[in-house]
Design a protein around this motif. Structure first.
Motif, mmCIF file in Angstrom:
data_model
loop_
_atom_site.group_PDB
_atom_site.id
_atom_site.type_symbol
_atom_site.label_atom_id
_atom_site.label_comp_id
_atom_site.label_asym_id
_atom_site.label_seq_id
_atom_site.Cartn_x
_atom_site.Cartn_y
_atom_site.Cartn_z
ATOM 1 N N CYS A 112 0.808 -1.351 -0.179
ATOM 2 C CA CYS A 112 -0.080 -0.015 0.003
ATOM 3 C C CYS A 112 1.193 1.323 -0.097
ATOM 4 O O CYS A 112 1.941 1.433 0.883
ATOM 5 N N CYS A 113 0.595 2.341 -0.965
ATOM 6 C CA CYS A 113 1.263 3.424 -0.939
ATOM 7 C C CYS A 113 0.540 4.622 -0.367
ATOM 8 O O CYS A 113 -0.724 4.341 -0.501
ATOM 9 N N PHE A 114 1.080 5.491 0.324
ATOM 10 C CA PHE A 114 0.388 6.479 0.902
ATOM 11 C C PHE A 114 1.187 7.845 0.777
ATOM 12 O O PHE A 114 2.453 7.780 0.700
ATOM 13 N N HIS A 115 0.724 9.131 0.607
ATOM 14 C CA HIS A 115 1.295 10.117 0.358
ATOM 15 C C HIS A 115 0.787 11.100 1.589
ATOM 16 O O HIS A 115 -0.221 11.140 1.747
ATOM 17 N N ARG A 116 1.887 11.556 2.649
ATOM 18 C CA ARG A 116 1.601 12.441 3.593
ATOM 19 C C ARG A 116 2.310 13.528 3.730
ATOM 20 O O ARG A 116 3.650 13.335 3.929
ATOM 21 N N GLY A 117 1.948 14.791 3.360
ATOM 22 C CA GLY A 117 2.775 15.857 3.326
ATOM 23 C C GLY A 117 3.739 15.814 2.393
ATOM 24 O O GLY A 117 3.418 15.340 1.254
ATOM 25 N N LEU A 118 4.864 16.031 2.460
ATOM 26 C CA LEU A 118 6.020 15.832 1.543
ATOM 27 C C LEU A 118 6.283 14.395 1.276
ATOM 28 O O LEU A 118 7.167 13.939 0.387
ATOM 29 N N GLY A 119 6.051 13.436 2.284
ATOM 30 C CA GLY A 119 6.610 12.233 2.427
ATOM 31 C C GLY A 119 5.695 11.170 1.633
ATOM 32 O O GLY A 119 4.545 11.011 1.391
ATOM 33 N N LYS A 120 6.299 10.045 1.004
ATOM 34 C CA LYS A 120 5.927 8.744 0.536
ATOM 35 C C LYS A 120 6.152 7.821 1.669
ATOM 36 O O LYS A 120 7.262 7.552 2.042
ATOM 37 N N ILE A 121 5.002 6.950 1.645
ATOM 38 C CA ILE A 121 5.072 5.765 2.601
ATOM 39 C C ILE A 121 4.598 4.446 1.924
ATOM 40 O O ILE A 121 3.503 4.681 1.339
ATOM 41 N N PHE A 122 5.354 3.463 2.171
ATOM 42 C CA PHE A 122 4.952 2.269 1.518
ATOM 43 C C PHE A 122 4.968 1.128 2.510
ATOM 44 O O PHE A 122 5.854 1.064 3.368
ATOM 45 N N TYR A 123 3.843 0.498 2.798
ATOM 46 C CA TYR A 123 3.525 -0.563 3.823
ATOM 47 C C TYR A 123 3.616 -1.771 3.010
ATOM 48 O O TYR A 123 2.825 -2.159 2.089
ATOM 49 N N PHE A 124 4.298 -2.765 3.453
ATOM 50 C CA PHE A 124 4.464 -4.038 2.852
ATOM 51 C C PHE A 124 4.313 -5.150 3.901
ATOM 52 O O PHE A 124 5.068 -5.222 4.851
ATOM 53 N N GLN A 125 3.635 -6.166 3.783
ATOM 54 C CA GLN A 125 2.802 -6.990 4.594
ATOM 55 C C GLN A 125 3.935 -7.996 5.047
ATOM 56 O O GLN A 125 4.197 -8.688 6.143
ATOM 57 N N PRO A 126 4.636 -8.878 4.155
ATOM 58 C CA PRO A 126 5.457 -10.046 4.386
ATOM 59 C C PRO A 126 6.607 -9.713 5.429
ATOM 60 O O PRO A 126 7.165 -8.657 5.374
ATOM 61 N N GLY A 127 6.986 -10.628 6.235
ATOM 62 C CA GLY A 127 8.109 -10.492 6.811
ATOM 63 C C GLY A 127 8.057 -10.978 8.441
ATOM 64 O O GLY A 127 8.855 -10.258 9.306
ATOM 65 N N HIS A 128 7.510 -12.092 8.714
ATOM 66 C CA HIS A 128 7.535 -12.512 10.099
ATOM 67 C C HIS A 128 8.759 -13.189 10.480
ATOM 68 O O HIS A 128 9.325 -13.696 9.725
ATOM 69 N N GLU A 129 9.116 -12.928 11.465
ATOM 70 C CA GLU A 129 10.538 -13.042 12.089
ATOM 71 C C GLU A 129 11.061 -14.488 11.852
ATOM 72 O O GLU A 129 12.528 -14.647 11.964
ATOM 73 N N THR A 130 10.022 -15.257 11.947
ATOM 74 C CA THR A 130 10.466 -16.948 12.330
ATOM 75 C C THR A 130 10.711 -17.243 10.680
ATOM 76 O O THR A 130 11.217 -18.576 10.526
ATOM 77 N N TYR A 131 10.539 -16.722 9.747
ATOM 78 C CA TYR A 131 10.573 -16.956 8.339
ATOM 79 C C TYR A 131 11.648 -16.204 7.718
ATOM 80 O O TYR A 131 11.856 -15.227 7.886
ATOM 81 N N PRO A 132 12.184 -17.004 6.636
ATOM 82 C CA PRO A 132 13.335 -16.413 5.634
ATOM 83 C C PRO A 132 12.709 -15.449 4.754
ATOM 84 O O PRO A 132 13.506 -15.230 3.662
ATOM 85 N N THR A 133 11.836 -14.590 5.029
ATOM 86 C CA THR A 133 10.984 -13.946 3.996
ATOM 87 C C THR A 133 11.992 -12.899 3.545
ATOM 88 O O THR A 133 11.936 -12.575 2.408
ATOM 89 N N TYR A 134 12.973 -12.450 4.139
ATOM 90 C CA TYR A 134 13.953 -11.201 3.826
ATOM 91 C C TYR A 134 15.054 -11.731 3.042
ATOM 92 O O TYR A 134 15.937 -10.891 2.828
ATOM 93 N N TYR A 135 15.080 -13.029 2.656
ATOM 94 C CA TYR A 135 16.008 -13.422 1.482
ATOM 95 C C TYR A 135 15.202 -13.711 0.283
ATOM 96 O O TYR A 135 15.874 -13.893 -0.390
ATOM 97 N N ASN A 136 14.142 -13.825 0.444
ATOM 98 C CA ASN A 136 13.148 -13.908 -0.911
ATOM 99 C C ASN A 136 13.581 -12.859 -1.947
ATOM 100 O O ASN A 136 13.281 -11.722 -1.648
ATOM 101 N N GLN A 137 13.944 -13.476 -3.190
ATOM 102 C CA GLN A 137 14.257 -12.056 -4.185
ATOM 103 C C GLN A 137 13.248 -11.306 -4.496
ATOM 104 O O GLN A 137 13.330 -10.233 -4.722
ATOM 105 N N ASN A 138 12.005 -11.911 -4.470
ATOM 106 C CA ASN A 138 10.813 -10.871 -4.901
ATOM 107 C C ASN A 138 10.803 -9.841 -3.880
ATOM 108 O O ASN A 138 10.457 -8.723 -4.003
ATOM 109 N N VAL A 139 10.733 -10.278 -2.535
ATOM 110 C CA VAL A 139 10.483 -9.259 -1.480
ATOM 111 C C VAL A 139 11.506 -8.298 -1.444
ATOM 112 O O VAL A 139 11.338 -7.303 -1.048
ATOM 113 N N LEU A 140 12.738 -8.914 -1.453
ATOM 114 C CA LEU A 140 13.922 -7.746 -1.604
ATOM 115 C C LEU A 140 13.711 -6.902 -2.795
ATOM 116 O O LEU A 140 13.941 -5.506 -2.684
#
Lengths: 243, 243, 243, 243
Positions: D185-213
């Motif tokens: 999800c993208c949000f614009h707030r003031g001058l800033g841009k914000i992206f929320y991205f749901q995957p990434g529970h600490e017990t799974y190797p999500t942040y090694y997944n090439q798509n996630v990265l």
């Protein structure tokens, strides 16, 4: 038979008590002028509340009995207690109460918290002409309003207005002095619907203008809560077999 | 007293006449099932129209007398005359008629022209389970609907669905086979309000499901035209002195 | 090293050839003025195309080699062949070519088809002052632009402008004569990004204005296609077991 | 030569230090895994910061030198000092710093304040399969990503997710257990841009997944600040004669 929408019109009600020239414009207060109009229309149950009342007139019982809260404040935003702000925001986001923020309520605690931005803007008090243009002609808040309408004297509010992009932009204001403003903005936050409407400086008879009153009336109808079960959140069981 | 919303339920009405197994599900046609529900609710004046009628049942008089047009089509999109499509689109965009596009109407001439994109998608006819989730819990089209509801058998429609970003996204569909879909989408085009709703494959009794019928009913109320003067366009004089 | 963005600047190029006063303002055509600026900036490969060339200069090869198409047209919208319009729209929606519609291109066949609405508006040719205000200060198209900028002489375009709500509204125009306009509007259609930018009447030197040129340059960068596999659509197998 | 984007990857960095099974997945911390990827790509200057550092590693100097802040937090949201939250929010809204909120950062103080809603949701920790679908195929954050990608094991996050409607919805997640989620999800707030991205529970190797990265990398590029003068707000003089 459709149930009446229970509206509470809140006003800080300070200028009208301390400045004779404002008291002259709004002898029954800004809240009084708005409430009077809504009472003249079918489908509303209207009450008013003001800053100086206990809990600013917004007790748990009043809030629970309010479908849409109309808010005017200017000089005393900081005097609104955080406890009341918490309750109002919760009633909007988690229970669906509508919220109509008028004019300088752009800088009220409630509106700023709902927006998450500074809500700051350009302004000028010169009594200049404003013309409000409809940019969402199929929107219910524009019902009964022509292409544009004029206010002979208003305070200028100008861009950049630091709000999130409105979910629906209904009016853009043109000011004689050269500025524009997103003057009628809809937001959805949680279960609640929020409408910000820019006209209404205390020194001008804006809240007697038939177009302004019609917009407020439309906005109240639009912002009324939708009846449905409250969302379930938190830890839940799977709905499908996981293996 | 609020005026009744004049609804026309349009159906190409082919499958029901040629395939016995579908006739069994919808003996009075898909339009008949939807019209029956709307007639049972207060505030509607309901008629139906079908492809084989003269001008597909959508004469100037019928269109002029229609506040909201509900549309179901699948096999015969190309048989709908361009003249009727022109009139329907004009009545929506320039006069504010609401338009409810059901299921395979995503590929109808009217919907595609209003969207300006291909409106193509993934699909699979396997009678799998769908679960529709509310993502706009304060939206009037979600009125009376819980967090989610299930359809035991539906045709899968999957992303990417080639539509403009909906102005309001109300439902997201989950499919057993692994896909998701933006299943309930609101669009504003000119004066008209458009709602696309994905469920409704002809071989399943979807249009007897109480949640589906409630959503359609809500959508019709939401899409009803707003009363206001038509926008003035073209060459205009200045409203202020230019020098 | 980032690849250059391949830009084609299209112009109907009629006024400049038939009206001496316009030829004087744009001796190399409006396309020439815009192309010249883009060529002076890094990261672009720029060519031009005009109505009178075979296939309006937009052959399959040219379109295939175009990442972003800039479009100016006014008097000859109807002379653009439907075959070319089909190809341009397809290249935008299904292949991601960016499209920058300038000024009177609001009424071009391509833009109208992408929008699905009439794209009609108010207008007045009085050479009045316009001031464009930034309402999305974090948007890349506003890069390098101050709160507002002025054009001493422009054609007035006024609301209601019959377009879908822009996905991102970047500029609002103020006109001396009393109107406002959504002057800088972003749309996403299929894989393509579209920016409409209102200034640019042929009789004024608008396309030499440094702010206008900067906005066009920003818009071209913003609208460049994103590299990813084309979406798969049509009939698909289930990704999960259905029973 | 385009300037490098200065990224700070912030992590509360608790689970990795106290739970051996998580330390095994992320021996250098979740921040370490993400920073490592960004450092391998051109155009970034990357540093990290964690909760236990003085001022949580987010001193005035660090914030001033950060173009985009990536945030992972879960168990210790309440331990983040309000003073730091104030500064981070101000740097986003008023100065344009980008903000990437990962997974359970949906419930961080910064994200909740920016949203103005409860940011609550459904959840289930069952290690089930998630499949993320692209619904905005022309969006730069979807660059290089196919129609969908799978994560064999993720924590389920389900609707209704109590956020404002995203300004741009890029991904929708499908969960084996029957839920869907607005996962990108993208949000614009003031001058800033914000992206929320749901995957990434600490017990799974999500942040090694090439798509996630790849998505995180794309998001950082998208969220980088735009260079332009800061908006002027407050009391201003008229730009045009008022009488």
């Amino acid at each position: 038979m459709k149930e009446a929408i229970r509206v509470t019109v809140w006003n800080e009600f300070l200028h009208e008590k301390t400045k004779p020239e404002i008291a002259k414009v709004y002898p029954e207060g800004i809240h009084g002028a708005i409430a009077k109009h809504l009472r003249s229309r079918s489908g509303f149950e209207v009450r008013t509340a003001t800053l100086d009342e206990p809990e600013h007139g917004l007790t748990d019982e009043v809030l629970k009995g309010t479908d849409v809260l109309v808010w005017w404040g200017h000089a005393a935003h900081e005097k609104v207690s955080d406890a009341v702000v918490d309750k109002v925001c919760n009633r909007i986001v988690s229970e669906g109460m509508g919220f109509i923020a008028l004019h300088s309520a752009h800088y009220s605690k409630v509106f700023k918290r709902l927006m998450g931005t500074t809500c700051f803007l350009k302004w000028r008090e010169a009594g200049e002409k404003e013309r409000l243009w409809v940019v969402a002609p199929g929107h219910p808040i524009a019902g009964g309003i022509s292409d544009c309408f004029e206010l002979e004297h208003e305070e200028m509010y100008g861009e950049h207005f630091d709000i999130p992009s409105p979910d629906e932009l209904v009016f853009i204001g043109w000011f004689k002095g050269g500025e524009v403003f997103r003057s009628g903005c809809c937001f959805h936050r949680g279960l609640g619907k929020i409408f910000y409407f820019q006209p209404g400086h205390e020194t001008y008879p804006t809240y007697y203008n038939q177009n302004v009153l019609k917009v407020i009336e439309n906005a109240v109808r639009w912002a009324a809560p939708v009846k449905r079960p409250a969302p379930v959140r938190g830890n839940v069981q799977a709905l499908e077999k996981l293996s």
